[in-house]
Design a protein around this motif. Structure first.
Motif, mmCIF file in Angstrom:
data_model
loop_
_atom_site.group_PDB
_atom_site.id
_atom_site.type_symbol
_atom_site.label_atom_id
_atom_site.label_comp_id
_atom_site.label_asym_id
_atom_site.label_seq_id
_atom_site.Cartn_x
_atom_site.Cartn_y
_atom_site.Cartn_z
ATOM 1 N N ARG A 1 -15.855 -40.066 -16.075
ATOM 2 C CA ARG A 1 -16.979 -39.152 -15.872
ATOM 3 C C ARG A 1 -17.956 -39.218 -17.052
ATOM 4 N NH1 ARG A 1 -17.625 -32.999 -13.622
ATOM 5 N NH2 ARG A 1 -19.762 -32.816 -14.380
ATOM 6 N N GLU A 2 -17.417 -39.347 -18.236
ATOM 7 C CA GLU A 2 -18.251 -39.406 -19.445
ATOM 8 C C GLU A 2 -19.202 -40.614 -19.389
ATOM 9 O OE1 GLU A 2 -15.808 -39.735 -22.935
ATOM 10 O OE2 GLU A 2 -17.338 -40.907 -23.965
ATOM 11 N N ARG B 1 -29.209 -50.140 -22.522
ATOM 12 C CA ARG B 1 -29.449 -48.944 -23.329
ATOM 13 C C ARG B 1 -28.147 -48.308 -23.810
ATOM 14 N NH1 ARG B 1 -33.085 -44.637 -20.799
ATOM 15 N NH2 ARG B 1 -33.611 -44.208 -22.971
ATOM 16 N N VAL B 2 -27.047 -48.550 -23.111
ATOM 17 C CA VAL B 2 -25.797 -47.895 -23.509
ATOM 18 C C VAL B 2 -24.699 -48.882 -23.900
ATOM 19 C CG1 VAL B 2 -26.116 -45.723 -22.265
ATOM 20 C CG2 VAL B 2 -25.184 -47.707 -21.067
ATOM 21 N N ALA C 1 -3.632 -44.520 -18.243
ATOM 22 C CA ALA C 1 -4.532 -43.669 -17.472
ATOM 23 C C ALA C 1 -4.231 -43.736 -15.984
ATOM 24 C CB ALA C 1 -5.987 -44.086 -17.742
ATOM 25 N N ASN C 2 -3.320 -44.627 -15.615
ATOM 26 C CA ASN C 2 -3.014 -44.829 -14.199
ATOM 27 C C ASN C 2 -2.306 -43.609 -13.613
ATOM 28 O OD1 ASN C 2 -3.188 -46.706 -12.028
ATOM 29 N ND2 ASN C 2 -0.980 -47.043 -12.160
ATOM 30 N N ARG D 1 -17.431 -46.431 -25.297
ATOM 31 C CA ARG D 1 -16.049 -46.618 -24.845
ATOM 32 C C ARG D 1 -15.794 -48.085 -24.542
ATOM 33 N NH1 ARG D 1 -13.467 -42.111 -26.459
ATOM 34 N NH2 ARG D 1 -14.423 -40.249 -25.597
ATOM 35 N N ARG D 2 -14.584 -48.522 -24.829
ATOM 36 C CA ARG D 2 -14.244 -49.903 -24.516
ATOM 37 C C ARG D 2 -14.281 -50.101 -23.009
ATOM 38 N NH1 ARG D 2 -8.921 -50.741 -27.957
ATOM 39 N NH2 ARG D 2 -8.499 -52.275 -26.334
ATOM 40 N N GLU E 1 -21.832 -40.241 -16.646
ATOM 41 C CA GLU E 1 -22.928 -39.356 -17.044
ATOM 42 C C GLU E 1 -23.861 -40.045 -18.040
ATOM 43 O OE1 GLU E 1 -21.032 -35.755 -18.359
ATOM 44 O OE2 GLU E 1 -21.057 -34.907 -16.329
ATOM 45 N N ALA E 2 -23.255 -40.851 -18.923
ATOM 46 C CA ALA E 2 -24.082 -41.572 -19.903
ATOM 47 C C ALA E 2 -24.999 -42.569 -19.205
ATOM 48 C CB ALA E 2 -23.187 -42.285 -20.915
ATOM 49 N N MET F 1 -28.003 -38.388 -25.579
ATOM 50 C CA MET F 1 -26.788 -38.814 -24.860
ATOM 51 C C MET F 1 -25.716 -37.732 -24.920
ATOM 52 S SD MET F 1 -24.732 -42.374 -25.238
ATOM 53 C CE MET F 1 -26.148 -43.314 -24.698
ATOM 54 N N GLN G 1 -5.805 -46.880 -13.282
ATOM 55 C CA GLN G 1 -6.022 -47.065 -14.721
ATOM 56 C C GLN G 1 -7.522 -47.075 -15.030
ATOM 57 O OE1 GLN G 1 -4.035 -47.157 -17.317
ATOM 58 N NE2 GLN G 1 -5.499 -47.869 -18.865
ATOM 59 N N TYR H 1 -16.418 -37.371 -24.397
ATOM 60 C CA TYR H 1 -15.214 -36.575 -24.172
ATOM 61 C C TYR H 1 -14.293 -37.345 -23.231
ATOM 62 C CZ TYR H 1 -17.553 -35.425 -19.765
ATOM 63 O OH TYR H 1 -18.180 -35.502 -18.555
ATOM 64 N N ALA H 2 -13.017 -37.192 -23.434
ATOM 65 C CA ALA H 2 -12.047 -37.784 -22.519
ATOM 66 C C ALA H 2 -11.515 -36.668 -21.632
ATOM 67 C CB ALA H 2 -10.902 -38.421 -23.300
ATOM 68 N N GLU H 3 -11.298 -37.001 -20.391
ATOM 69 C CA GLU H 3 -10.875 -35.983 -19.437
ATOM 70 C C GLU H 3 -9.634 -36.485 -18.699
ATOM 71 O OE1 GLU H 3 -13.574 -34.941 -16.165
ATOM 72 O OE2 GLU H 3 -14.030 -33.137 -17.317
ATOM 73 N N PRO I 1 -11.179 -46.891 -18.833
ATOM 74 C CA PRO I 1 -10.004 -46.114 -18.450
ATOM 75 C C PRO I 1 -10.429 -44.788 -17.781
ATOM 76 C CG PRO I 1 -9.671 -47.043 -20.610
ATOM 77 C CD PRO I 1 -11.100 -47.336 -20.229
ATOM 78 N N TRP I 2 -9.649 -44.385 -16.778
ATOM 79 C CA TRP I 2 -9.902 -43.196 -15.965
ATOM 80 C C TRP I 2 -10.454 -42.028 -16.793
ATOM 81 C CZ3 TRP I 2 -8.486 -41.693 -10.741
ATOM 82 C CH2 TRP I 2 -8.526 -40.312 -10.522
ATOM 83 N N TRP I 3 -9.827 -41.796 -17.961
ATOM 84 C CA TRP I 3 -10.170 -40.629 -18.787
ATOM 85 C C TRP I 3 -11.646 -40.581 -19.165
ATOM 86 C CZ3 TRP I 3 -5.860 -42.673 -22.439
ATOM 87 C CH2 TRP I 3 -4.600 -42.449 -21.843
ATOM 88 N N TYR I 4 -12.272 -41.767 -19.209
ATOM 89 C CA TYR I 4 -13.666 -41.817 -19.676
ATOM 90 C C TYR I 4 -14.632 -41.998 -18.511
ATOM 91 C CZ TYR I 4 -10.873 -42.858 -23.784
ATOM 92 O OH TYR I 4 -9.919 -42.822 -24.771
#
Lengths: 198, 947
Positions: free
Chosen positions: B775-776, B725-726, A114-115, B750-751, B779-780, A1, B708, A5-7, B770-773
């Motif tokens: 892409r992560e 699986r995740v 995050a908004n 991630r929550r 991908e997972a 996996m 958000q 990371y947070a982006e 949340p937006w920040w996660y």
């Protein structure tokens, strides 16, 4: 996996922003992950007063006013709406504080960290740069330290905060989906000050 | 010979900086400080262009923006059409040619930048002549924020061209000192080369700055908000109407003076001066002293000024009083002026008494204050008999006219009125201002002018060579035609003749035409008035108005947290509102259809993944949230249990479908609703509108949280296994996690909030982080799905999958005239609720009709045919004579992997009653047979949604 990371919305724009910054004239950078909590409550209610006490600063009641309490800034967004900004990761604490003060009274406390993201723009050319796309009067006589406004920057809605009139320094708080557009626009507007080369 | 008409001394040109330029194929030289017009005149060129309608030779008539004739096309540095030679700054390498009234746009891309700047000030001073500078000084000394905008390349206005003295020194010296003082004020912004072209409500003024080819941007549009405005815009000299008044060599007297004093140009060798007022005498004297022979001064007044007469006598200049120039001769240049007495001698037709040879004919019919901005600011005008022109009647709020713009032509009056206007403006803006000491100007006594409109015309009785508007080739004959046709308003005559509608907007012809019309109709000039002054004062290019809002910055592009992943995986994008959404993900060698069929199969047979972050999201909370949602959705939301999700339809008050989405009850008093991607802001505004204006008693708060959350749809029979699986802390089984419910837990650490929602009919999960996660987690999930051949898909596959299930898309299958019932969604319209938006409209006769257009499916007889969306539907296999009755149209149409054929959704009149019937659709030049079906094509029983 994959590694977790947070982006932030402008994580891939760090280089673009620094390339379009010009030492001594203009500096543009993202301030990622700032905690942001939207609060809506009747400004005349006891709950509003309790929130102010709990935060350490009364919810500002003047349009465009920013109240500062320690590490927190409380931005007036509307007659019954505020945005609380705090250090990275503090959104849970802020919500807990406000919710505790509410004690079940009617209000809305929503995590919007995050908004939006924040672009910090600093340097002598800042006001001129912003005024290429912002119709507001940014002169310190009109838009002083700790003033905020919901306005348009070019074609995107933003929240603009004056952080310092001497440097000067402003924060542009922008919806995450619009962040790249605003960054591209700022980069383009900054070319006049000698940026973008190298 | 180069610069043959250039004087050796005087002027504000820099003789050490020669500039080469090309005009109409010839190479010439001018100097830094020249305009194209002054450089041409210095080289003996008067004729610049030919006229638009009659092709008559036309010369340079003015020295500024009022020029009606000298239109040029700039070829280099960059093609620009229709500029006046009098306002083009001479630059090295400039190439231009004369224009017969129309120019050519560049066919190539313009490499220059154009941009915008917003500015605010306490006092905006428009114009930097004596009045403007005096105003700016009074205001600036008080500490007020002042902007001075001047169209010219340098400040000074009339002082640059008149050679006047102030305090016994050249007036330009005072200009230099005033400008330096202003430049040193930190709160003053000086904008030369900047034309204020529009004055709008609340002192919003827009200006165009010509910054030059070397500047960062060629032109900049200034959008200015001023507390107070001082209009010191000066005045324009008015020509006179006589036969052949358009011959090159005919020039406004004041402009000739400017060419002489400012540009050191001798505009001719032998001049006749024709005037109705004193001002032309100053030009005649200056020209005479510079060596131009003044063959005659022709004054329309019976009595001339003794002051000027004595100066003329000293120089041996003949004055013809009570006389007019009534015609001219010459081919490409005026060669003589024909004089006629104005003395009334009964009914006899006047005749030419004298012919005077000349190569320069200076005219002055008086001066028109430049009241354009005052008028745009809704200031009224009155006709001043004293000066024979329209002047501001009174200032409008927070706007003051000063100097020549207010009809005060003497320099001393300009300075005084400017200083007072500047002081008053600053005071009104809250500053303690004083007018300060003013320099002393020379004062000549002024003898009243004579207003002259129509002159006797022995040579041209019908008036077809007597030009009123030279730019539009409008003559006295044209105006007479209009008045004889019954038109008695200047606005009507303007539209009939095109008078005043050229590039110059009638700066020289406006008042003149009013006078001519008044005289023809026997009416009063004051009563006829002027035509409306409209922005822009001078032409503005669209490129300047567009500024940087072009190309990539034309409109904001909104992207999601996973955008770069989509780019890296080769997706082309579809525009949905301002969003960029991945359309499909072609593999090497695949076209769109192949890729979409593959993606559809994956979602139906194994697992697909889609970025659905663009859906709008609104947090709704408060004690009355349930009641509020019951009012805005057609279906019942108050009965939704916490933890559950319901599909909902929103209608506007007319009962038409407005938006749709899901409603998730996250708490007793809290909901999260979703909207369509393109309509999120519209829905929030709609909800706030109803909440704030109609139902303020409801205790509900709305908060937009669209960005958000990053939202990922995991779709297909294998989606549960991929998720398991995740995910942790979430029981993914059907019993513990039923359809239309949500669970909070961890996904890829991630929550996350995971919802069981399906827009495809398949087992599906929507994962919100949340937006920040975004892409992560994406991908997972993509990695976790590899064993199942997880396939990313875009909006096209989403469309096919939902259409196979008959799920409409608001805005595609609806168009604002479709009710829920038209969509076959009566099940989503509550029968129990007493009220909701749209309810009353459902009982309207038209809404209750049974032959409304209804959503149905269509299967083309030709299985390979994919009907074009938007195709019309008709009843017969052969088209009857028009009008052909239309049954409806195709709203969505695709090729289906599951059905292995083309299929479509359509709205068809009484379609539900016609299921099974064959109708026809014109495709190219044939009519294709299609069968009407139920709109659900796939898994009618809904067996697949639970996996």
């Amino acid at each position: 996996m994959a590694e977790p990371y947070a982006e932030s919305p402008l994580a891939t724009y760090t280089e673009v922003l620094s390339r379009h910054s010009v030492p001594g004239r203009i500096d543009i950078a993202e301030r990622p992950f700032v905690a942001q909590v939207d609060v809506r409550v009747d400004p005349k209610s006891p709950a509003a007063e309790r929130i102010g006490t709990a935060l350490g600063a009364m919810l500002p009641n003047q349009p465009g006013e920013v109240a500062v309490a320690g590490e927190l800034s409380v931005l007036w967004l509307g007659p019954d709406e505020w945005l609380i900004l705090g250090p990275e990761g503090s959104q849970e604490t802020i919500q807990d504080t406000v919710n505790a003060a509410l004690d079940g009274d009617h209000a809305a406390v929503v995590d919007v960290s995050a908004n939006r993201t924040i672009l910090s723009i600093t340097g002598p050319k800042t006001r001129e740069l912003l005024n290429k796309g912002c119709a507001l009067d940014l002169h310190p006589r009109s838009f002083a330290v700790d003033r905020c406004a919901q306005t348009m920057l070019a074609r995107a809605g933003v929240i603009l905060v004056c952080r310092d009139t001497q440097l000067p320094s402003y924060w542009v708080i922008v919806r995450s989906s619009f962040a790249r557009y605003v960054a591209d626009w700022l980069a383009d507007a900054a070319v006049e000050y000698g940026s973008g080369s190298g | 010979m180069s610069n043959e008409f250039r004087l050796a001394d005087r002027g504000r040109i820099d003789r050490d900086r020669p500039i080469r330029f090309r005009f109409d194929g010839g190479d010439y030289e001018g100097y830094q400080g020249d305009t194209l017009a002054s450089a041409l005149l210095a080289n003996g060129i008067h004729q610049v262009a030919t006229s638009i309608k009659h092709g008559r030779p036309r010369g340079i008539m003015a020295a500024g923006a009022e020029e009606p004739n000298a239109l040029v096309q700039i070829e280099r540095p960059f093609p620009e059409p229709m500029l006046t030679a009098t306002t083009v700054e001479l630059r090295e390498g400039l190439q231009a040619s004369g224009l017969p009234g129309r120019g050519q746009l560049s066919t190539g891309d313009d490499p220059a930048r154009y941009d915008t700047m917003h500015a605010h000030c306490d006092v905006l001073v428009v114009g930097a002549g004596p009045a403007g500078l005096a105003a700016a000084l009074s205001a600036a000394r008080s500490g007020a924020r002042v902007i001075v905008a001047e169209a010219d390349t340098e400040f000074g206005g009339s002082l640059l061209g008149s050679g006047e003295t102030l305090d016994r020194a050249p007036g330009t010296e005072w200009v230099r000192r005033a400008t330096a003082e202003l430049a040193a004020c930190p709160e003053v912004r000086l904008l030369p080369r900047t034309t204020v072209f529009g004055h709008y409500d609340d002192n919003y003024l827009v200006a165009l700055e010509h910054r030059g080819e070397q500047a960062h941007s060629r032109q900049r549009v200034w959008r200015m908000r001023a507390r107070e405005v001082v209009l010191a815009t000066g005045s324009h000299e008015r020509p006179l109407v006589f036969a052949g008044n358009d011959r090159p060599g005919t020039m406004l007297a004041g402009s000739a003076r400017t060419y002489l004093n400012r540009y050191a140009v001798r505009p001719g060798n032998r001049a006749v001066v024709f005037t109705t007022n004193d001002s032309a005498y100053a030009a005649a004297i200056d020209l005479a002293d510079a060596g131009v022979e003044i063959a005659a001064i022709v004054d329309a007044r019976e009595v001339v000024s003794t002051h000027w007469a004595s100066l003329c006598i000293e120089r041996g200049i003949t004055i013809h009083a009570d006389t007019a120039v009534v015609s001219t001769s010459g081919t490409d240049r005026v060669s003589s002026a024909h004089l006629c007495s104005l003395r009334s001698d009964g009914s006899r037709t006047p005749s030419v008494r004298q012919v005077v040879g000349c190569d320069l004919l200076l005219v002055s019919g008086g001066w028109n204050p430049a009241v354009h901005l005052h008028s745009q600011a809704r200031g009224s005008l009155r006709f001043s008999e004293d000066i024979g022109a329209f002047v501001p009647e009174q200032d409008v709020r927070s706007v003051r006219s000063a100097g020549a713009a207010a009809g005060l032509f003497a320099t001393s009056e300009s300075l005084r009125s400017g200083a007072e206007a500047g002081r008053d403006a600053a005071r009104a803006a809250g500053f303690d201002a004083e007018p300060g000491r003013l320099p002393r100007a020379e004062k000549a006594p002024v003898l009243a002018s004579r207003s002259v409109w129509l002159l006797p015309s022995p040579a041209d009785s019908d008036g077809s060579t007597r030009f009123v508007d030279l730019a539009r080739d409008v003559t006295v004959a044209d105006i007479r035609k209009a008045t004889r046709a019954g038109m008695d308003s200047v606005e009507h005559v303007k539209r009939y003749t095109t008078l005043g509608t050229a590039h110059d907007q009638g700066k020289t012809s406006g008042t003149l035409s009013t006078g001519v019309i008044a005289e023809m109709l026997g009416r009063d000039v004051a009563e006829l008035g002027t035509t409306t002054f409209r922005a822009p004062y001078t032409p503005v290019t669209f490129a300047a108005l567009a500024g940087r809002d072009r190309g990539d910055l034309y409109d904001p592009v909104r992207v999601t947290a996973m955008h770069d992943w989509h780019v890296e995986h080769g997706a082309p994008f579809e525009n949905v509102g301002q969003w960029k959404r991945p359309w499909y993900y072609p593999r090497p060698g695949e076209d769109m259809e192949t890729a979409v069929l593959r993606e559809c199969r994956a979602a139906r047979e194994s697992v697909g993944i889609q970025d659905v972050s663009t859906l709008g999201k609104i947090d709704v909370q408060g004690p009355d949230a349930a009641e509020f949602l019951d009012l805005v959705y057609t279906n019942m939301m108050s009965t939704l249990k916490v933890g559950r999700i319901r599909y909902g339809v929103m209608c506007t008050a007319d009962g038409m479908v407005f938006d749709d989405g899901t409603v998730t009850r996250t708490d007793e008093q809290r909901y999260l609703i979703s909207t369509t991607s393109g309509n999120a802001a519209g829905v929030l505004a709609h909800l706030e509108d109803w909440l704030q204006t109609e139902w303020p008693h409801l205790r509900v708060y709305l908060t937009s949280v669209t960005e958000q959350w990053a939202t990922i749809a995991l779709v297909g029979p294998d989606s549960r296994q991929v998720l398991s699986r995740v995910a942790s802390g979430i029981e993914v089984g059907n019993d513990s996690f039923p359809f239309m419910s949500f669970r909070d837990g961890l996904v890829a650490g991630r929550r996350a909030r995971v919802c069981r929602i399906s827009f495809s009919g398949e087992l599906a999960f929507e994962i919100n982080v949340p937006w920040w996660y975004g892409r992560e987690v994406w991908e997972a999930l993509h990695e976790a799905g590899q064993p199942f051949g997880i396939t990313p898909y875009g909006t096209e596959t989403m469309h096919v999958l939902r259409a196979e299930k008959g799920f409409p898309i608001v805005g595609q299958d609806t168009d604002g005239t479709i009710t829920p019932d038209d969509l076959g969604m009566s099940w989503a319209v509550s029968k129990k609720k007493t009220d909701f938006l749209g309810k009353r409209s459902f009982s309207r006769a038209d809404t209750a009709r049974t032959d409304r257009k209804q959503l149905v499916g269509l299967l083309p007889a030709d299985e390979n045919l994919v009907l074009p969306e938007g195709s019309q539907l008709v009843d017969t296999a052969e088209l009857p004579e028009p009008p052909v009755p239309m049954l409806g149209h195709v709203t969505s149409s695709y090729r289906s992997a599951a059905l292995d054929r083309g299929f479509a959704l359509a709205v068809v009149k009484a379609g539900r009653d016609r299921i099974g019937e064959t109708i026809y659709s014109p495709v190219g030049d044939r009519l294709a047979a299609v069968t009407i079906t139920e709109p659900v094509f796939y898994d009618k029983e809904g067996a697949r949604r639970d996996g």
